[in-house]
Design a protein around this motif. Structure first.
Motif, PDB file in Angstrom:
ATOM      1  N   UNK A 101       0.724  -1.059  -0.116  1.00  0.00           N
ATOM      2  CA  UNK A 101       0.105  -0.103   0.059  1.00  0.00           C
ATOM      3  C   UNK A 101       0.925   1.285   0.039  1.00  0.00           C
ATOM      4  N   UNK A 102       2.112   1.068   0.212  1.00  0.00           N
ATOM      5  CA  UNK A 102       2.905   2.246   0.436  1.00  0.00           C
ATOM      6  C   UNK A 102       4.462   1.778   0.319  1.00  0.00           C
ATOM      7  N   UNK A 103       5.317   2.757  -0.155  1.00  0.00           N
ATOM      8  CA  UNK A 103       6.608   2.454  -0.197  1.00  0.00           C
ATOM      9  C   UNK A 103       7.351   3.594   0.056  1.00  0.00           C
ATOM     10  N   UNK A 104       8.456   3.817   0.937  1.00  0.00           N
ATOM     11  CA  UNK A 104       9.112   5.002   1.169  1.00  0.00           C
ATOM     12  C   UNK A 104      10.780   4.758   1.199  1.00  0.00           C
ATOM     13  N   UNK A 105      11.547   5.863   0.962  1.00  0.00           N
ATOM     14  CA  UNK A 105      12.712   5.828   1.017  1.00  0.00           C
ATOM     15  C   UNK A 105      13.457   7.070   1.518  1.00  0.00           C
ATOM     16  N   UNK A 106      14.174   6.995   2.466  1.00  0.00           N
ATOM     17  CA  UNK A 106      14.694   8.219   3.079  1.00  0.00           C
ATOM     18  C   UNK A 106      16.274   8.266   2.851  1.00  0.00           C
ATOM     19  N   UNK A 107      16.647   9.273   2.064  1.00  0.00           N
ATOM     20  CA  UNK A 107      18.188   9.263   1.897  1.00  0.00           C
ATOM     21  C   UNK A 107      18.675   8.089   1.335  1.00  0.00           C
ATOM     22  N   UNK A 108      18.065   7.140   0.570  1.00  0.00           N
ATOM     23  CA  UNK A 108      18.542   5.951   0.107  1.00  0.00           C
ATOM     24  C   UNK A 108      18.294   5.749  -1.521  1.00  0.00           C
ATOM     25  N   UNK A 109      17.560   6.703  -1.985  1.00  0.00           N
ATOM     26  CA  UNK A 109      17.206   6.722  -3.435  1.00  0.00           C
ATOM     27  C   UNK A 109      18.554   6.672  -4.376  1.00  0.00           C
ATOM     28  N   UNK A 110      19.631   7.429  -4.050  1.00  0.00           N
ATOM     29  CA  UNK A 110      20.844   7.343  -4.580  1.00  0.00           C
ATOM     30  C   UNK A 110      21.524   6.148  -4.600  1.00  0.00           C
ATOM     31  N   UNK A 111      21.009   5.122  -3.563  1.00  0.00           N
ATOM     32  CA  UNK A 111      21.670   3.980  -3.533  1.00  0.00           C
ATOM     33  C   UNK A 111      20.844   2.769  -4.400  1.00  0.00           C
ATOM     34  N   UNK A 112      19.756   3.121  -5.008  1.00  0.00           N
ATOM     35  CA  UNK A 112      19.068   2.020  -5.753  1.00  0.00           C
ATOM     36  C   UNK A 112      18.537   2.362  -7.170  1.00  0.00           C
ATOM     37  N   UNK A 113      18.826   3.848  -7.299  1.00  0.00           N
ATOM     38  CA  UNK A 113      18.242   4.296  -8.649  1.00  0.00           C
ATOM     39  C   UNK A 113      18.359   3.558  -9.877  1.00  0.00           C
TER      40      UNK A 113
END
Length: 184
Positions: A101-113
């Motif tokens: 129902x939801x996904x969040x990413x805090x300060x990790x987008x640059x690790x998986x983009x």
């Protein structure tokens, strides 16, 4: 994963309440727009700093990290009953289609983009639900966060999510970070 992962030997830094200046619990919860029965995932959960903030507002939270050491450190801090650990990267999520129902990413987008990760997020998130991303901006000053050459801009995130079939709900830049909320 992307360029780097956070050094688990510096994990105590992830517990610094000063992190709220980049994303408050209230802002994260408002962006997720959760219902009490929702099942969500925290991509790059680390020691659970933000996972713990979301857990009281969801039925289940998956703490996803590629480093099992981060899960071990999180366990040492104490884990809410509704949090489950998943050791994997964002490109190989072990969930059924439309399960989250939801996904969040805090300060990790640059690790998986990467395109594979966006395709996975599109596969596992229910239609109409949200992926919330807060990350270090390539237009920031660089005083905090990863090296500048490992960062993305808000426009990069908007484009990547839209190419994966998401619609941008909210997009804003800040001094050091950006916030992107996407819906499938």
């Amino acid at each position: 994963m992307g360029f780097h992962t956070f050094d688990h030997e510096r994990a105590a830094d992830l517990e610094d309440p000063g992190r709220y200046r980049f994303c408050s619990r209230e802002e994260l919860l408002a962006a997720l727009d959760l219902a009490p029965k929702d099942v969500v995932a925290d991509i790059g959960s680390g020691t659970g700093f933000y996972t713990d903030e979301v857990a009281p507002h969801a039925d289940r939270v998956y703490a996803i990290d590629v480093q099992p050491e981060m899960h071990d450190l999180y366990r040492e801090n104490g884990v809410p009953d509704n949090v489950e650990f998943v050791t994997t990267d964002a490109a190989s999520l072990p969930f059924a289609d439309d399960e989250l129902d939801g996904v969040f990413s805090t300060m990790t987008y640059h690790e998986f983009a990467a395109p594979e990760a966006f395709a996975e997020l599109a596969r596992v998130i229910r239609p109409g639900d949200r992926v919330v991303t807060v990350d270090w901006s390539k237009t920031g000053a660089g005083a905090d966060g990863p090296p500048m050459d490992e960062r993305f801009g808000l426009a990069d995130a908007v484009e990547a999510f839209e190419e994966a079939g998401f619609t941008t709900v909210e997009a804003s830049s800040r001094r050091e970070t950006f916030v992107h909320v996407a819906s499938r």
